[in-house]
Design a protein around this motif. Sequence first.
Motif, PDB file in Angstrom:
ATOM      1  N   PRO A   1       2.277   7.747  -7.194  1.00 55.80           N
ATOM      2  CA  PRO A   1       0.937   7.607  -7.643  1.00 55.80           C
ATOM      3  C   PRO A   1       0.214   5.999  -8.320  1.00 55.80           C
ATOM      4  O   PRO A   1       0.677   5.512  -8.161  1.00 55.80           O
ATOM      5  N   TRP A   2      -1.251   5.980  -8.038  1.00 56.57           N
ATOM      6  CA  TRP A   2      -2.312   5.903  -8.415  1.00 56.57           C
ATOM      7  C   TRP A   2      -1.633   4.656  -9.146  1.00 56.57           C
ATOM      8  O   TRP A   2      -0.945   5.784 -10.492  1.00 56.57           O
ATOM      9  N   PRO A   3      -1.304   3.198 -10.401  1.00 61.80           N
ATOM     10  CA  PRO A   3      -1.023   2.736 -10.993  1.00 61.80           C
ATOM     11  C   PRO A   3      -1.310   3.947 -12.538  1.00 61.80           C
ATOM     12  O   PRO A   3      -2.724   3.529 -12.226  1.00 61.80           O
TER      13      PRO A   3
ATOM     14  N   ILE B   1      -0.450  -1.848  -4.161  1.00 59.42           N
ATOM     15  CA  ILE B   1      -0.713  -0.291  -3.612  1.00 59.42           C
ATOM     16  C   ILE B   1      -1.885   0.257  -3.389  1.00 59.42           C
ATOM     17  O   ILE B   1      -2.341   1.290  -3.619  1.00 59.42           O
ATOM     18  N   GLY B   2      -2.759  -0.750  -3.442  1.00 62.38           N
ATOM     19  CA  GLY B   2      -4.773  -0.449  -2.888  1.00 62.38           C
ATOM     20  C   GLY B   2      -5.985  -1.068  -2.813  1.00 62.38           C
ATOM     21  O   GLY B   2      -5.259  -2.453  -3.043  1.00 62.38           O
ATOM     22  N   GLU B   3      -7.048  -0.885  -2.879  1.00 59.69           N
ATOM     23  CA  GLU B   3      -7.157  -1.898  -1.665  1.00 59.69           C
ATOM     24  C   GLU B   3      -8.675  -1.421  -2.776  1.00 59.69           C
ATOM     25  O   GLU B   3      -8.774  -0.714  -2.390  1.00 59.69           O
ATOM     26  N   LEU B   4     -10.100  -2.177  -2.689  1.00 58.70           N
ATOM     27  CA  LEU B   4     -11.163  -1.924  -2.563  1.00 58.70           C
ATOM     28  C   LEU B   4     -11.737  -3.261  -1.801  1.00 58.70           C
ATOM     29  O   LEU B   4     -11.828  -4.236  -1.526  1.00 58.70           O
TER      30      LEU B   4
ATOM     31  N   TYR C   1       0.749  -1.274   0.108  1.00 58.37           N
ATOM     32  CA  TYR C   1       0.011   0.199  -0.076  1.00 58.37           C
ATOM     33  C   TYR C   1       0.655   1.254   0.061  1.00 58.37           C
ATOM     34  O   TYR C   1       0.838   1.582  -0.578  1.00 58.37           O
ATOM     35  N   SER C   2       0.639   1.520   0.038  1.00 62.82           N
ATOM     36  CA  SER C   2       1.465   3.296   0.086  1.00 62.82           C
ATOM     37  C   SER C   2       2.355   2.427  -1.012  1.00 62.82           C
ATOM     38  O   SER C   2       3.449   1.869  -1.262  1.00 62.82           O
TER      39      SER C   2
ATOM     40  N   ILE D   1      -4.935  -4.390  -5.403  1.00 58.84           N
ATOM     41  CA  ILE D   1      -4.676  -4.586  -6.339  1.00 58.84           C
ATOM     42  C   ILE D   1      -3.083  -4.318  -6.127  1.00 58.84           C
ATOM     43  O   ILE D   1      -2.026  -3.755  -5.482  1.00 58.84           O
ATOM     44  N   TRP D   2      -2.382  -4.969  -6.410  1.00 60.94           N
ATOM     45  CA  TRP D   2      -0.965  -5.207  -6.518  1.00 60.94           C
ATOM     46  C   TRP D   2       0.666  -5.495  -7.351  1.00 60.94           C
ATOM     47  O   TRP D   2      -0.128  -5.605  -9.174  1.00 60.94           O
ATOM     48  N   ASP D   3       1.186  -4.650  -7.871  1.00 61.47           N
ATOM     49  CA  ASP D   3       2.073  -4.514  -8.174  1.00 61.47           C
ATOM     50  C   ASP D   3       3.345  -4.969  -8.683  1.00 61.47           C
ATOM     51  O   ASP D   3       4.057  -4.789  -7.107  1.00 61.47           O
ATOM     52  N   ASP D   4       3.366  -5.454  -9.381  1.00 61.90           N
ATOM     53  CA  ASP D   4       5.061  -6.723  -9.113  1.00 61.90           C
ATOM     54  C   ASP D   4       5.873  -6.204  -9.393  1.00 61.90           C
ATOM     55  O   ASP D   4       7.258  -6.420  -8.809  1.00 61.90           O
TER      56      ASP D   4
END
Length: 432
Positions: free
Chosen positions: A11-13, A164-167, A7-8, A155-158
């Motif tokens: 900026p958002w992808p 990096i975020g969630e719903l 998370y952290s 939401i996974w950034d490999d």
Amino acid sequence: MATLSAYSSPPWPNPNPDPDLLATQDELESQTQSPSEPQSYGSQSSIMPPNPNPSPISNYNTSVSSPPQSTAQPPPISLLHVSFNQDSGCFAAGTDHGFRIYNCDPFREIFRRDFYGSGNSGGGIAAVEMLFRCNVLALVGGGPDPQYPPNKVMIWDDHQSRCIGELSFRSEVRAVKLRRDRIIVVLEQKIFVYNFADLKLLHQIETIANPKGLCAVSHGAGSLVLVCPGLQKGQIRAEHYASKRTKFIMAHDSRTACFALTQDGQLLATASTKGTLVRIFNTVDGTLLQEVRRGADRAEIYSLAFSSTAQWLAVSSDKGTVHVFSLKINPGSPGIERSQSISEPNHAVTTPASSLSFFKGVLPKYFSSEWSVAQFRLIEGSQYIVAFGHQKNTVVILGLDGSFYRCQFDPVIGGEMTQLEYHNFLKPEAAF
């Protein structure tokens, strides 16, 4: 796109993330993270964009790493989920200890992420949704010891090896679909459509009970077409977002078991819980274009897949046979002429039909049915999904037992397909 489910930061992808998974296997093996205490994100229905103050550690109480080194035998891996990416060039596997990404042709493991807590436990991933070959994936926890709560989409950034975020939702997530501009989350009786860039909620759809998380979206360059169950059994809802039109299609008398879209969203293939017939519809006006028969006895349909030119349709079921059907789409239907014009000259084998077809209208419909032109026999008892390969006249079959098959069919002669390749993708050393 076929799916099986047992998370952290900066900026958002970008809505158009990197086109390739950048990390190599060597890089992945050198990356680890320290554990940290979980953070509270408020109500279950909240939406969590990335924290503007990045933290260098994971938000979850497990590390991302290879299994701890020990003399004890590592725990066996159980598959919870397997699915193809949008162009069927890759597939993702969710396990009780993480997830893995594979290339289809040539077959190879691209990378894996194993989540281990204390005592080699934890890390269950019940859904992995790829976005073509880019570094951003959507994960949902599951299994006996889930890595994340099953009511959240992570939401996974490999590139960063972390979420990096969630719903977050009030009930369990049944499925997730990704486009470069949208995130679609499927719950038991509701579907949410979000803008990818800022996680803004754009649309909500109510459905009949949908425990399988049935939903399909177009992936062509055009605007979004979304297909989901309607509010009645056997009813399909097609949302055309460009024209802001909704079309309801009464596809079957019984409940819908499976459906698939072409890349442009113009054609829809559906199967009911009976599993004997597959119907192909035009999603714009709901016209029934063709009906093909898998068999005479009931079956559970696991997956349907169109070829890239919409010339062929593949079907897998609990009967242990993958069928390939020849499609004869009405050229007058919108969006269909293109599919036929880009396909190769039609030298395909004539679709088998009963020799009693001249009694059509007198004898039961069974005798005038269109049957598959090619088949591949599998072991009954496991669940399989199917997609068309990138090489000409090939299909790729994935099983929840870890099996990977690549087969070829003869478009002129038809009949039994030829097996080109087999691997157990949970045990690469067992490939032959």
